[in-house]
Design an enzyme around this catalytic site. Structure first.
Site, PDB file in Angstrom:
ATOM      1  N   ALA A 149      18.169  -6.522 -23.155  1.00  0.00           N
ATOM      2  CA  ALA A 149      17.033  -6.357 -24.072  1.00  0.00           C
ATOM      3  C   ALA A 149      15.737  -5.909 -23.407  1.00  0.00           C
ATOM      4  CB  ALA A 149      16.785  -7.665 -24.825  1.00  0.00           C
TER       5      ALA A 149
ATOM      6  N   ALA B 236      36.807   0.018 -24.888  1.00  0.00           N
ATOM      7  CA  ALA B 236      35.959  -1.167 -24.742  1.00  0.00           C
ATOM      8  C   ALA B 236      35.255  -1.499 -26.061  1.00  0.00           C
ATOM      9  CB  ALA B 236      34.941  -0.953 -23.631  1.00  0.00           C
ATOM     10  N   LYS B 237      34.682  -0.492 -26.688  1.00  0.00           N
ATOM     11  CA  LYS B 237      33.952  -0.741 -27.934  1.00  0.00           C
ATOM     12  C   LYS B 237      34.905  -1.048 -29.091  1.00  0.00           C
ATOM     13  CE  LYS B 237      29.781  -0.463 -26.382  1.00  0.00           C
ATOM     14  NZ  LYS B 237      28.954  -1.704 -26.334  1.00  0.00           N
TER      15      LYS B 237
ATOM     16  N   TYR C 275      35.567   4.082 -22.604  1.00  0.00           N
ATOM     17  CA  TYR C 275      34.427   3.490 -23.321  1.00  0.00           C
ATOM     18  C   TYR C 275      34.834   3.179 -24.761  1.00  0.00           C
ATOM     19  CZ  TYR C 275      29.751   3.229 -25.454  1.00  0.00           C
ATOM     20  OH  TYR C 275      28.620   2.839 -26.149  1.00  0.00           O
ATOM     21  N   ALA C 276      35.575   4.092 -25.377  1.00  0.00           N
ATOM     22  CA  ALA C 276      36.041   3.872 -26.747  1.00  0.00           C
ATOM     23  C   ALA C 276      36.935   2.641 -26.817  1.00  0.00           C
ATOM     24  CB  ALA C 276      36.794   5.096 -27.247  1.00  0.00           C
TER      25      ALA C 276
END
Length: 251
Positions: free
Chosen positions: A15, A161-162, A158-159
């Site tokens: 954040a 993981a998401k 990455y796909a």
């Protein structure tokens, strides 16, 4: 602005910058006590001071969410300082690029440690307190890549993981619903952050051409969706995958 989150404690990972800071800023403006966590000490401390400077309650706690011990320490410190965690936003993440021939095992494991295992560990750590209070909100930041198999900034790894984050969110929603805890995931598309600033103009134009609203998202667009899902207004919404993507994933 309404202060409908007065008294709630929110932990937002990753954040210090971008989407994560936009989420932390809006939750604080709505009255939540916000804990910003990030590996970037200087930016994280600056982000917390910015929110405190405008009269909100905020704190920064450094943590590398790829390290299990640091996650446990983070949660324990938040619960000690603020007597619990009501809202968890798993936003921290990294991107993997290149085709599978270019991705080594070390890169794969690092990606899953940050983007997936941290979500599991943080969720597991905050659930006892939420269950005790019979109230909790978990919002996980996934990506449209997790639905389409890559593209944008990421690749197939990455796909994956998401996609795991999306599936995990649905499963947790089923498990914790009886304790009045909701769990949802949000899938941004191209969003204006430091991570996307280096995109080649040709690739950026191609993405924007596929978005009916004709512009990239802004951190505040994602933050508004998170704030809604973390509020009492979304008490009957759980297990949802919400695309905040300018219509990119329209069906």
């Amino acid at each position: 602005m309404q202060r409908d989150m007065q008294g709630r404690v929110a932990l937002v990972t990753g954040a210090a910058h971008g989407i994560g800071f936009g989420i932390a800023s809006l939750l604080a403006a709505r009255g939540a006590k916000v804990v910003i966590s990030d590996v970037d000490l200087q930016a994280g401390e600056s982000a917390a001071k910015h929110l405190e400077g405008r009269g909100d309650t905020a704190a920064f706690i450094a943590a590398d969410v790829s390290i299990a011990d640091q996650i446990q320490t983070l949660v324990e410190e938040v619960e000690t300082r603020f007597a619990g965690i009501d809202i968890l936003v798993n936003n921290a993440g990294i991107v993997s690029k290149g085709n599978i021939a270019e991705v080594g095992l070390e890169q794969w494991e690092r990606l899953f440690a940050v983007d997936v295992t941290s979500v599991f560990l943080l969720t597991k750590a905050v659930l006892p307190h939420m269950a005790e209070r019979q109230w909790g909100r978990i919002v996980n930041i996934a990506s449209v890549a997790g639905q389409q198999g890559g593209g944008l900034l990421g690749n197939s790894c990455y796909a994956a993981a998401k996609g795991a984050v999306i599936a995990f969110s649905k499963g947790i929603a089923r498990e914790v619903g009886p304790s009045n805890i909701t769990c949802n995931s949000i899938c941004p598309a191209l969003t204006e952050t430091g991570m996307t600033a280096s995109l080649p103009m040709e690739q950026r134009d191609r993405i924007l051409a596929a978005m009916p609203l004709g512009r990239a998202g802004r951190p505040e667009d994602i933050a508004e969706a998170v704030a809604f899902l973390a509020s009492d207004a979304a008490a009957f919404i759980t297990g949802v995958t919400l695309n905040v993507d300018g219509g990119f994933m329209r069906h």
